[in-house]
Design an enzyme around this catalytic site. Structure first.
Site, mmCIF file in Angstrom:
data_model
loop_
_atom_site.group_PDB
_atom_site.id
_atom_site.type_symbol
_atom_site.label_atom_id
_atom_site.label_comp_id
_atom_site.label_asym_id
_atom_site.label_seq_id
_atom_site.Cartn_x
_atom_site.Cartn_y
_atom_site.Cartn_z
ATOM 1 N N THR A 264 0.777 -1.214 -0.042
ATOM 2 C CA THR A 264 -0.080 -0.029 0.061
ATOM 3 C C THR A 264 0.991 1.270 0.039
ATOM 4 O O THR A 264 1.877 1.233 0.494
ATOM 5 C CB THR A 264 -0.862 -0.056 1.172
ATOM 6 O OG1 THR A 264 -1.476 1.291 1.275
ATOM 7 C CG2 THR A 264 -0.149 -0.484 2.435
ATOM 8 N N ASP A 265 0.183 2.202 -0.519
ATOM 9 C CA ASP A 265 0.990 3.696 -0.383
ATOM 10 C C ASP A 265 1.176 4.077 0.904
ATOM 11 O O ASP A 265 1.793 5.110 1.169
ATOM 12 C CB ASP A 265 0.515 4.541 -1.502
ATOM 13 C CG ASP A 265 -0.908 5.119 -1.146
ATOM 14 O OD1 ASP A 265 -1.504 4.243 -0.320
ATOM 15 O OD2 ASP A 265 -1.531 5.889 -1.717
ATOM 16 N N GLU A 266 0.229 3.632 1.882
ATOM 17 C CA GLU A 266 0.157 4.069 3.292
ATOM 18 C C GLU A 266 1.522 3.697 3.980
ATOM 19 O O GLU A 266 1.993 4.595 4.850
ATOM 20 C CB GLU A 266 -1.004 3.465 4.006
ATOM 21 C CG GLU A 266 -2.244 3.875 3.410
ATOM 22 C CD GLU A 266 -3.253 3.528 4.300
ATOM 23 O OE1 GLU A 266 -3.265 3.414 5.724
ATOM 24 O OE2 GLU A 266 -4.238 2.970 3.900
ATOM 25 N N TYR B 149 -1.658 -0.235 11.165
ATOM 26 C CA TYR B 149 -1.902 -1.070 9.827
ATOM 27 C C TYR B 149 -0.979 -0.834 8.881
ATOM 28 O O TYR B 149 -0.147 -1.842 8.366
ATOM 29 C CB TYR B 149 -3.010 -0.628 9.229
ATOM 30 C CG TYR B 149 -3.108 -0.832 7.727
ATOM 31 C CD1 TYR B 149 -3.155 -2.177 7.303
ATOM 32 C CD2 TYR B 149 -3.238 0.236 6.905
ATOM 33 C CE1 TYR B 149 -3.039 -2.380 6.029
ATOM 34 C CE2 TYR B 149 -3.445 -0.128 5.358
ATOM 35 C CZ TYR B 149 -3.303 -1.402 4.941
ATOM 36 O OH TYR B 149 -3.465 -1.776 3.444
ATOM 37 N N LYS C 270 2.366 -3.427 7.227
ATOM 38 C CA LYS C 270 2.582 -3.455 5.936
ATOM 39 C C LYS C 270 4.117 -3.035 5.617
ATOM 40 O O LYS C 270 4.595 -3.827 4.630
ATOM 41 C CB LYS C 270 1.467 -2.553 5.093
ATOM 42 C CG LYS C 270 0.122 -3.088 5.169
ATOM 43 C CD LYS C 270 -0.086 -4.604 4.496
ATOM 44 C CE LYS C 270 0.189 -4.550 3.042
ATOM 45 N NZ LYS C 270 -0.394 -5.925 2.572
#
Length: 339
Positions: free
Chosen positions: A125-127, A153, A157
């Site tokens: 994810t870009d997060e 979260y 990741k």
């Protein structure tokens, strides 16, 4: 080839299975999913009887079960969609995110190593990059942007991503990673922004928006993401990270208002609620690398994609109404109870 798709009863994984079976009808697709609250087997109802498709209810942290499945299927590739992914839930209970997203990833890669260095792709994810300021539209996430996480979260990741790259460097496992912006489209679990707003609108319920709704996300239609993953799996450079973005930044409140207007509802339904802890301001992906190396570009304009998405939810009310009622959790028993 035989491809194991983990988390295939979820939103992006389910869409990928539908895409893959259509794009590569000669491949065998094995879906494994733990069927947690976000895994919905009815997402795969139309492919369950395909001769080249198999569903297996399994936790990616179950080392013995994973190795048994690898023994049975002898896969050529694994695509890991399986993840706990809801930020609010990670704030309430970080432990399950660390277990699934990090330990589960290591279990899968250990199985890949033990069965002949199976090709492994990690869906991230870009997060993991944190966020960008709202007043700097010139800034974007590239593959070289340092990891700077904001939530349990995104930290889980990021930890998984680092582990994947370590398995490549230490063991020579053939891996790739994709980091994508926010997806939208069919089969999206209705706790997420777009499907939640559609469902609440249709039921004339309040539309809860965090803070002032100014947080910006880069939106990508899910089928475009599936095509990117397929390209990376088959043509991507081993050991590389690829950013996948939609070139479509939009504030949350603008998304909500578009849905309200498309469904002919009143903006009076919009309610502003206390902002999320550590809420990232802006995500923006620079997908130059995947475009230059693999020729990928997003194909679906947001105006078209959101119309298709709203139409899908209107035509499949039974799918999301079962989720809201909790009945979807009984689907596995309906499908497999007598088998």
């Amino acid at each position: 080839m035989t491809v194991i798709v983990t988390g295939g009863a979820g939103f992006i994984g389910g869409n990928f299975i539908h895409y893959h079976l259509k794009a590569h009808p000669g491949d065998r697709v094995v879906c494994l999913d733990k069927l947690t609250y976000a895994g919905n087997l009815s997402t795969l109802a139309s492919v369950m009887e395909y001769p080249n498709f198999r569903f297996c209810k399994l936790d990616i942290c179950d080392r013995e079960g994973i190795n048994r499945l690898f023994d049975e299927e002898q896969p050529d590739a694994v695509i890991n969609f399986a993840a706990e992914s809801h930020v609010d839930r990670s704030i309430e209970d970080p432990g399950v995110f660390l277990q699934t997203n990090i330990i589960g990833t290591s279990v899968l890669m250990d199985a890949c190593r033990a069965h002949g260095n199976v090709r492994f792709h990690q869906v991230s994810t870009d997060e993991v990059y944190g966020d960008l300021p709202l007043d700097r539209p010139d800034l974007f996430f590239t593959e070289e942007t340092p990891i700077h996480t904001s939530s349990p979260y995104s930290s889980s990741k990021a930890g998984a991503d680092l582990l994947v790259l370590a398995y490549y460097r230490t063991y020579g496992l053939p891996v790739t990673i994709s980091r994508c912006s926010n997806n939208y489209g069919p089969y999206h679990f209705p706790e997420k922004l777009i499907p939640l707003m559609i469902a609440n609108c249709l039921n004339d319920k309040p539309l809860p928006v965090y803070g002032e709704g100014k947080n910006v996300r880069d939106w990508l239609y899910v089928e475009d993401h599936c095509k990117a993953i397929d390209l990376i799996l088959r043509k991507g450079r081993i050991g590389e990270v690829y950013n996948v973005g939609g070139h479509n930044e939009m504030a949350n409140i603008e998304i909500v208002k578009r849905i309200v207007h498309a469904l002919g509802k009143s903006e009076d339904l919009i309610t502003y609620v206390t902002d999320r802890k550590g809420h990232d301001l802006r995500y923006a992906i620079d997908p130059t690398k995947i475009h230059k190396e693999l020729g990928w570009l997003p194909e679906t304009k947001f105006t078209d994609g959101i119309q298709k998405t709203i139409a899908w939810y209107l035509e499949h009310r039974d799918w999301w109404e079962e989720i809201i009622s909790g009945e979807y959790q009984n689907y596995y028993q309906k499908m497999y109870g007598d088998r």
